[in-house]
Design a protein around this motif. Structure first.
Motif, PDB file in Angstrom:
ATOM      1  N   GLY A  17       1.148  -1.399   0.158  1.00 51.42           N
ATOM      2  CA  GLY A  17       0.167   0.194   0.221  1.00 51.42           C
ATOM      3  C   GLY A  17       0.539   1.363  -0.142  1.00 51.42           C
ATOM      4  O   GLY A  17       1.901   1.431   0.009  1.00 51.42           O
ATOM      5  N   PHE A  18      -0.210   1.701   0.476  1.00 49.43           N
ATOM      6  CA  PHE A  18       0.970   3.500  -0.142  1.00 49.43           C
ATOM      7  C   PHE A  18       2.309   3.767   0.658  1.00 49.43           C
ATOM      8  O   PHE A  18       3.285   3.913   0.455  1.00 49.43           O
ATOM      9  N   ILE A  19       1.839   3.914   2.764  1.00 51.54           N
ATOM     10  CA  ILE A  19       2.733   4.260   3.099  1.00 51.54           C
ATOM     11  C   ILE A  19       3.495   2.736   3.433  1.00 51.54           C
ATOM     12  O   ILE A  19       4.956   3.029   3.728  1.00 51.54           O
ATOM     13  N   ASP A  40       0.539  -8.963   1.967  1.00 54.69           N
ATOM     14  CA  ASP A  40      -0.271  -8.113   1.742  1.00 54.69           C
ATOM     15  C   ASP A  40      -0.818  -8.773   0.606  1.00 54.69           C
ATOM     16  O   ASP A  40      -0.542  -9.601  -0.053  1.00 54.69           O
ATOM     17  N   THR A  43      -5.320  -6.203  -2.679  1.00 52.75           N
ATOM     18  CA  THR A  43      -6.350  -5.568  -2.421  1.00 52.75           C
ATOM     19  C   THR A  43      -6.766  -4.531  -3.773  1.00 52.75           C
ATOM     20  O   THR A  43      -5.281  -3.891  -3.955  1.00 52.75           O
ATOM     21  N   ASP A  66      -3.485 -12.666   3.012  1.00 52.03           N
ATOM     22  CA  ASP A  66      -4.879 -11.997   3.594  1.00 52.03           C
ATOM     23  C   ASP A  66      -4.550 -11.406   5.358  1.00 52.03           C
ATOM     24  O   ASP A  66      -4.472 -13.194   6.044  1.00 52.03           O
ATOM     25  N   ILE A  67      -4.013 -10.976   6.654  1.00 53.65           N
ATOM     26  CA  ILE A  67      -3.712 -11.216   7.575  1.00 53.65           C
ATOM     27  C   ILE A  67      -4.932 -11.875   8.580  1.00 53.65           C
ATOM     28  O   ILE A  67      -4.436 -11.934   9.854  1.00 53.65           O
ATOM     29  N   PHE A  88       0.932  -2.635   8.708  1.00 54.97           N
ATOM     30  CA  PHE A  88      -0.032  -1.708   8.225  1.00 54.97           C
ATOM     31  C   PHE A  88      -1.257  -2.248   7.559  1.00 54.97           C
ATOM     32  O   PHE A  88      -2.299  -1.045   7.433  1.00 54.97           O
ATOM     33  N   SER A  92      -8.328   1.545   4.270  1.00 54.21           N
ATOM     34  CA  SER A  92      -8.157   2.681   4.701  1.00 54.21           C
ATOM     35  C   SER A  92      -8.697   4.775   4.203  1.00 54.21           C
ATOM     36  O   SER A  92      -8.690   5.038   4.311  1.00 54.21           O
ATOM     37  N   TYR A 160     -14.466   3.807   9.318  1.00 56.87           N
ATOM     38  CA  TYR A 160     -13.003   3.892   9.095  1.00 56.87           C
ATOM     39  C   TYR A 160     -12.222   3.754  10.594  1.00 56.87           C
ATOM     40  O   TYR A 160     -11.732   3.046  11.034  1.00 56.87           O
ATOM     41  N   LYS A 164     -10.242   1.395  13.410  1.00 55.02           N
ATOM     42  CA  LYS A 164      -8.980   2.021  13.957  1.00 55.02           C
ATOM     43  C   LYS A 164      -9.073   1.286  15.560  1.00 55.02           C
ATOM     44  O   LYS A 164      -8.085   1.395  15.962  1.00 55.02           O
ATOM     45  N   ASN A 190      -1.307  11.400   5.665  1.00 58.01           N
ATOM     46  CA  ASN A 190      -0.007  11.373   5.183  1.00 58.01           C
ATOM     47  C   ASN A 190      -0.067  12.096   3.322  1.00 58.01           C
ATOM     48  O   ASN A 190      -1.423  11.714   2.794  1.00 58.01           O
TER      49      ASN A 190
HETATM   50  N1  NAD Z   1      -2.376   7.470   4.301  1.00 62.04           N
HETATM   51  C1  NAD Z   1      -2.597   7.996   5.812  1.00 62.04           C
HETATM   52  O1  NAD Z   1      -2.689   9.040   5.829  1.00 62.04           O
HETATM   53  C2  NAD Z   1      -2.858   7.332   6.667  1.00 62.04           C
HETATM   54  C3  NAD Z   1      -2.426   8.262   8.143  1.00 62.04           C
HETATM   55  C4  NAD Z   1      -2.313   7.632   9.219  1.00 62.04           C
HETATM   56  C5  NAD Z   1      -2.500   6.482   9.856  1.00 62.04           C
HETATM   57  N2  NAD Z   1      -2.670   5.540   8.075  1.00 62.04           N
HETATM   58  C6  NAD Z   1      -2.868   4.377   8.951  1.00 62.04           C
HETATM   59  O2  NAD Z   1      -1.849   3.544   7.521  1.00 62.04           O
HETATM   60  C7  NAD Z   1      -1.554   1.797   7.770  1.00 62.04           C
HETATM   61  C8  NAD Z   1      -0.980   2.247   5.402  1.00 62.04           C
HETATM   62  O3  NAD Z   1      -2.298   3.542   5.357  1.00 62.04           O
HETATM   63  P1  NAD Z   1      -2.185   3.633   3.787  1.00 62.04           P
HETATM   64  O4  NAD Z   1      -2.456   5.089   3.685  1.00 62.04           O
HETATM   65  O5  NAD Z   1      -0.594   3.029   3.479  1.00 62.04           O
HETATM   66  O6  NAD Z   1      -2.718   2.078   3.430  1.00 62.04           O
HETATM   67  P2  NAD Z   1      -3.462   2.068   1.514  1.00 62.04           P
HETATM   68  O7  NAD Z   1      -5.072   1.316   1.629  1.00 62.04           O
HETATM   69  O8  NAD Z   1      -2.289   1.974   0.473  1.00 62.04           O
HETATM   70  O9  NAD Z   1      -2.531   0.557   2.441  1.00 62.04           O
HETATM   71  C9  NAD Z   1      -2.984  -0.836   2.863  1.00 62.04           C
HETATM   72  C10 NAD Z   1      -2.582  -2.175   1.964  1.00 62.04           C
HETATM   73  O10 NAD Z   1      -3.027  -3.426   3.139  1.00 62.04           O
HETATM   74  C11 NAD Z   1      -3.224  -4.463   2.183  1.00 62.04           C
HETATM   75  N3  NAD Z   1      -4.360  -5.115   2.764  1.00 62.04           N
HETATM   76  C12 NAD Z   1      -5.670  -4.512   2.836  1.00 62.04           C
HETATM   77  N4  NAD Z   1      -6.463  -5.878   3.473  1.00 62.04           N
HETATM   78  C13 NAD Z   1      -5.626  -6.512   3.977  1.00 62.04           C
HETATM   79  C14 NAD Z   1      -5.729  -7.756   4.074  1.00 62.04           C
HETATM   80  N5  NAD Z   1      -6.765  -8.377   4.465  1.00 62.04           N
HETATM   81  N6  NAD Z   1      -4.537  -8.707   4.423  1.00 62.04           N
HETATM   82  C15 NAD Z   1      -3.499  -7.804   3.903  1.00 62.04           C
HETATM   83  N7  NAD Z   1      -3.622  -7.390   3.837  1.00 62.04           N
HETATM   84  C16 NAD Z   1      -4.781  -6.545   3.279  1.00 62.04           C
HETATM   85  C17 NAD Z   1      -3.367  -3.563   0.952  1.00 62.04           C
HETATM   86  O11 NAD Z   1      -3.810  -4.510  -0.652  1.00 62.04           O
HETATM   87  C18 NAD Z   1      -2.626  -2.265   0.927  1.00 62.04           C
HETATM   88  O12 NAD Z   1      -1.589  -3.212   0.499  1.00 62.04           O
HETATM   89  C19 NAD Z   1      -3.582   1.633   7.681  1.00 62.04           C
HETATM   90  O13 NAD Z   1      -3.015   0.853   8.710  1.00 62.04           O
HETATM   91  C20 NAD Z   1      -3.674   2.928   7.985  1.00 62.04           C
HETATM   92  O14 NAD Z   1      -4.971   3.269   8.661  1.00 62.04           O
HETATM   93  C21 NAD Z   1      -2.867   5.640   7.729  1.00 62.04           C
END
Ligand code: NAD
Length: 334
Positions: A17-19, A40, A43, A66-67, A88, A92, A160, A164, A190
Motif C-alpha cells: 500500500g501507500f505508506i 499483503d 486488494t 490475508d492477515i 500497516f 484505509s 473506518y 482502527k 500522509n
Molecule cells: N494514508 C494515511 O494518510 C494514513 C494516516 C494515518 C494512518 N494510516 C494507517 O496506515 C496504514 C497504511 O495506510 P495506507 O494509506 O498505506 O493504506 P493503503 O490503503 O494504501 O494500503 C493498505 C494495504 O493493505 C493491504 N491490505 C488490505 N487488506 C488486507 C488484508 N486483509 N490482508 C493483507 N493485506 C491487506 C492492501 O492490499 C494495501 O496494500 C493503515 O493502517 C492506515 O490506517 C494511514
C-alpha cells in the motif's frame, strides 16, 4: 534494535500500500542486517509496482495473503521465524467505509486480532515487538482550536476510524493483559508518492491534468495536518526501535491546511509546470456534496515523540507537495 536476536525477520503487513511501499525500501536501506517478509492481500489498494526497486533483494520476501488467514499467518511465523511485526494492513479509505463497512471490520479488527494472537502464541520473549500503525482519526474531530495528543479521548466518527480505534484497543490490551511488547503510532494525513488514486491529492492532480472538475467536499473548509510520507517512515522506524512498550505516539507534520487550500496549492504548482489553454487549473475546482459525518479538523501536537524519541517532521509542505506533484505527473502523463 529492539530485542537481542542476532537476525531479525520482521513481518510487515500491507507493505504494497501507500505508506508500506514507502516504508519497506527505506527500512531495508536503513537496517541492512534485517529480513522483511511483506504480507499483503493485494486488494485494489495494493500495487507491487511500487516495490519493484527492492524485488531482487535477498533479505526481502513478498507473500500474497490475508492477515485474517490464521493458517497462513501461523505458517509464516514458523517458516520465517518472525521476530517482530509492523502492521500497516488495513482498509484505509473513509468513503469506502461509509458505503460498505464490513470489510473494515474484518481486516482492521479481525485481522489485527489474528496477527497479535498468533504473535502472542509464537513469541516466547518480551523482546519481540508488535508495532501497530494507526491514525489520528480515532480521536474524532476538533473545532477551530486545540490539538490531539496521546492523552486525547478516543471518539471515532466513521466506520473506518471506529475499526482502527477497536484495533488500537485490542493491541493495547495485549500489553496490559499479556505483557506483550506493543507500540502504537497514530499519525495524521500522509501525502507523497505511491498513494492510491482515490485519495485527495492524487484526485486533484489527476482531475486537473485530465481537464475534469476537481471535486472538493462541502465548502472545502475541513482541515487536516499533512505529513510527508517519508517523514512518517522515519517516525515509524524510530518508534519501532526506541518506543517504550505499551506506549502510543502521535505523529503530525505541523502543516494544517483545509482541502480548498490544498487544491489551490496543487493548481499553483501545476500552473507553473504545465501550460493550460483554459487559464489556471483552479478554474476546474468544484464543490460537491459533503462526505457523511465529515470530521471538521484534525491537528497533532507531536511533542511527546520529539521529546522522548527525537523525531519531528523535516520536509516542508511546499517541497513535499512539489515532489508529490512531480511523481504523479510522471504517472499520469502519457
Ligand atoms: N494514508 C494515511 O494518510 C494514513 C494516516 C494515518 C494512518 N494510516 C494507517 O496506515 C496504514 C497504511 O495506510 P495506507 O494509506 O498505506 O493504506 P493503503 O490503503 O494504501 O494500503 C493498505 C494495504 O493493505 C493491504 N491490505 C488490505 N487488506 C488486507 C488484508 N486483509 N490482508 C493483507 N493485506 C491487506 C492492501 O492490499 C494495501 O496494500 C493503515 O493502517 C492506515 O490506517 C494511514
Amino acid at each position: 534494535m529492539v530485542g537481542h536476536q542476532s537476525k531479525k525477520t520482521i513481518l510487515i503487513t500491507g507493505g504494497a500500500g501507500f505508506i508500506g511501499s514507502n516504508f519497506i525500501p527505506y527500512f531495508l536501506d536503513k537496517n541492512p542486517g534485517i529480513n522483511v517478509v511483506n504480507l499483503d492481500a493485494l486488494t485494489y489498494a495494493g500495487d507491487l509496482d511500487n516495490l519493484r526497486e527492492i524485488d531482487a533483494q535477498p533479505n526481502y520476501t513478498f507473500v500474497k495473503g490475508d492477515i485474517c488467514d490464521y493458517v497462513l499467518v501461523n505458517q509464516l511465523f514458523e517458516k520465517y521465524k518472525i521476530t517482530d511485526v509492523i502492521n500497516f494492513a488495513a482498509e484505509s479509505h473513509v468513503d469506502n467505509s461509509i458505503n460498505s463497512p464490513g470489510q473494515f471490520i474484518k481486516t482492521n479488527i479481525e485481522g489485527t486480532f489474528n496477527l497479535i494472537e498468533i504473535a502472542r502464541n509464537y513469541w516466547k520473549s518480551k523482546n519481540n515487538r508488535f508495532h501497530h500503525i494507526s491514525t489520528d482519526e480515532v480521536y474524532g474531530s476538533l473545532g477551530e482550536n486545540g490539538y490531539f495528543t496521546e492523552a486525547s479521548n478516543y471518539q471515532p466518527n466513521s466506520p473506518y476510524s471506529a475499526s482502527k480505534a477497536s484495533s488500537d484497543f485490542l493491541v493495547r490490551s495485549y500489553h496490559h493483559t499479556y505483557g506483550m511488547n506493543v507500540v502504537t503510532s497514530n499519525c495524521s494525513n500522509n501525502y507523497g508518492p505511491k498513494q492510491h488514486d482515490e485519495k485527495l491529492i492524487p484526485t486533484i492532480i489527476r482531475s486537473a491534468i485530465k481537464g475534469m472538475k476537481i471535486p472538493i467536499y462541502g465548502n472545502g473548509k475541513n482541515v487536516r495536518d499533512w505529513l510527508f510520507v517519508q517523514d512518517h517512515c522515519i517516525g515509524i522506524d524510530t518508534i519501532f526501535k526506541k518506543g517504550v512498550a505499551g506506549e502510543t505516539y502521535v505523529l503530525g507534520g505541523n502543516s494544517e491546511y483545509d482541502n480548498l487550500t490544498i487544491a489551490k496549492k496543487v493548481c499553483d504548482i501545476l500552473d507553473l509546470k504545465l501550460a493550460n489553454s483554459k487559464g489556471s487549473y483552479k478554474n476546474q475546482i468544484e464543490f460537491v456534496e459533503d462526505r457523511l459525518g465529515h470530521d471538521f479538523r484534525y491537528a497533532i501536537d507531536a511533542s511527546k515523540v520529539f521529546e522522548k524519541l527525537g523525531w519531528k517532521a523535516s520536509e516542508s509542505f511546499e517541497s513535499g507537495l512539489e515532489k508529490t506533484v512531480n511523481w504523479y505527473l510522471n504517472k499520469y502523463r502519457p
